[in-house]
Design a protein around this motif. Sequence first.
Motif, PDB file in Angstrom:
ATOM      1  N   ASP A   1       0.827  -1.210   0.000  1.00  0.00           N
ATOM      2  CA  ASP A   1       0.000   0.000   0.000  1.00  0.00           C
ATOM      3  C   ASP A   1       0.861   1.260   0.000  1.00  0.00           C
ATOM      4  O   ASP A   1       1.824   1.370   0.769  1.00  0.00           O
ATOM      5  CB  ASP A   1      -0.910   0.015   1.231  1.00  0.00           C
ATOM      6  N   ILE A   2       0.501   2.180  -0.887  1.00  0.00           N
ATOM      7  CA  ILE A   2       1.206   3.463  -0.954  1.00  0.00           C
ATOM      8  C   ILE A   2       0.261   4.512  -1.521  1.00  0.00           C
ATOM      9  O   ILE A   2      -0.635   4.194  -2.320  1.00  0.00           O
ATOM     10  CB  ILE A   2       2.476   3.348  -1.836  1.00  0.00           C
ATOM     11  N   ASP A   3       0.438   5.752  -1.086  1.00  0.00           N
ATOM     12  CA  ASP A   3      -0.351   6.834  -1.657  1.00  0.00           C
ATOM     13  C   ASP A   3      -0.016   6.940  -3.149  1.00  0.00           C
ATOM     14  O   ASP A   3       1.160   6.965  -3.519  1.00  0.00           O
ATOM     15  CB  ASP A   3      -0.023   8.157  -0.958  1.00  0.00           C
TER      16      ASP A   3
ATOM     17  N   GLU B   1       0.028   9.277  -5.312  1.00  0.00           N
ATOM     18  CA  GLU B   1       0.904  10.389  -5.715  1.00  0.00           C
ATOM     19  C   GLU B   1       2.369  10.047  -5.464  1.00  0.00           C
ATOM     20  O   GLU B   1       3.234  10.303  -6.302  1.00  0.00           O
ATOM     21  CB  GLU B   1       0.524  11.671  -4.961  1.00  0.00           C
TER      22      GLU B   1
ATOM     23  N   TYR C   1      -6.311   6.489  -7.404  1.00  0.00           N
ATOM     24  CA  TYR C   1      -6.922   6.448  -6.077  1.00  0.00           C
ATOM     25  C   TYR C   1      -8.057   5.421  -6.033  1.00  0.00           C
ATOM     26  O   TYR C   1      -8.267   4.742  -5.019  1.00  0.00           O
ATOM     27  CB  TYR C   1      -7.430   7.835  -5.673  1.00  0.00           C
TER      28      TYR C   1
ATOM     29  N   ARG D   1      -6.564   2.025  -5.592  1.00  0.00           N
ATOM     30  CA  ARG D   1      -6.228   1.798  -4.177  1.00  0.00           C
ATOM     31  C   ARG D   1      -7.479   1.440  -3.370  1.00  0.00           C
ATOM     32  O   ARG D   1      -7.454   0.528  -2.542  1.00  0.00           O
ATOM     33  CB  ARG D   1      -5.570   3.050  -3.596  1.00  0.00           C
ATOM     34  N   GLU D   2      -8.585   2.125  -3.624  1.00  0.00           N
ATOM     35  CA  GLU D   2      -9.848   1.802  -2.960  1.00  0.00           C
ATOM     36  C   GLU D   2     -10.269   0.367  -3.272  1.00  0.00           C
ATOM     37  O   GLU D   2     -10.781  -0.353  -2.407  1.00  0.00           O
ATOM     38  CB  GLU D   2     -10.951   2.765  -3.415  1.00  0.00           C
TER      39      GLU D   2
ATOM     40  N   ASP E   1       2.782  -1.732   4.500  1.00  0.00           N
ATOM     41  CA  ASP E   1       2.957  -0.293   4.294  1.00  0.00           C
ATOM     42  C   ASP E   1       4.202  -0.064   3.437  1.00  0.00           C
ATOM     43  O   ASP E   1       5.329  -0.130   3.923  1.00  0.00           O
ATOM     44  CB  ASP E   1       3.090   0.414   5.645  1.00  0.00           C
TER      45      ASP E   1
ATOM     46  N   SER F   1       5.250   2.614   2.072  1.00  0.00           N
ATOM     47  CA  SER F   1       5.884   3.934   2.171  1.00  0.00           C
ATOM     48  C   SER F   1       7.098   3.888   3.100  1.00  0.00           C
ATOM     49  O   SER F   1       7.865   4.834   3.182  1.00  0.00           O
ATOM     50  CB  SER F   1       4.884   4.974   2.684  1.00  0.00           C
TER      51      SER F   1
END
Length: 209
Positions: free
Chosen positions: A136-138, A140, A166, A169-170, A187, A189
């Motif tokens: 998982d990562i944002d 952007e 986005y 990701r959802e 995670d 990130s």
Amino acid sequence: MQGLFITVEGPEGAGKTTIINRLTNDLEKQGYPVVLTREPGGIQISEEIRKVILDPKNTVMDARTEALLYAAARRQHLVEKVVPALNEGKIVLCDRFIDSSLAYQGYARGLGIDEVQSINQFAIQDVMPDKTFYFDIDPELGLTRIKKHSGREINRLDLEKLDFHYKVREGYKYLINRFPERIIEIDASQALDVVYDQVMEKVKMFIKG
């Protein structure tokens, strides 16, 4: 002995390919029989389909066409490479599998997760990963990583608008809630070494038991 089928998933730029390559090298050094592969691709026919799906020139591709092409590539890859390796008792590490189709085409493209699941059920029959890591990562941050990584191919999906990523990701978050016993969220990130250590620890647990 039946093999172990482990897949990695995540948005663009999550670092999954880097992690899975390192994982393969380390497991092989420890004497485990490992097959590293990817989707779409992994074998010649599926790699040819990959070129069509991800070609930046093919922006007019219909969402259902896209979903069907992924399923076709998946079927050939499965019967030609994945299933034979599993039958030989090997650990198959696959960069993307059915969850990508469910998140990208089913959720983000709006085709419906159950609809895309049914297309893929025909392709994979009952072959599912034993475990799946979702990185998982944002979005952007992930897309920024891609731009900095000069060696990575820029494909058609990278060119989508930010809101599409986005939605992807959802879609993955929905799948984690739907298949909590199979999908493990990481995670991405965090520092690469931290992510890798977390994944390796869990993979060792799967292998042992």
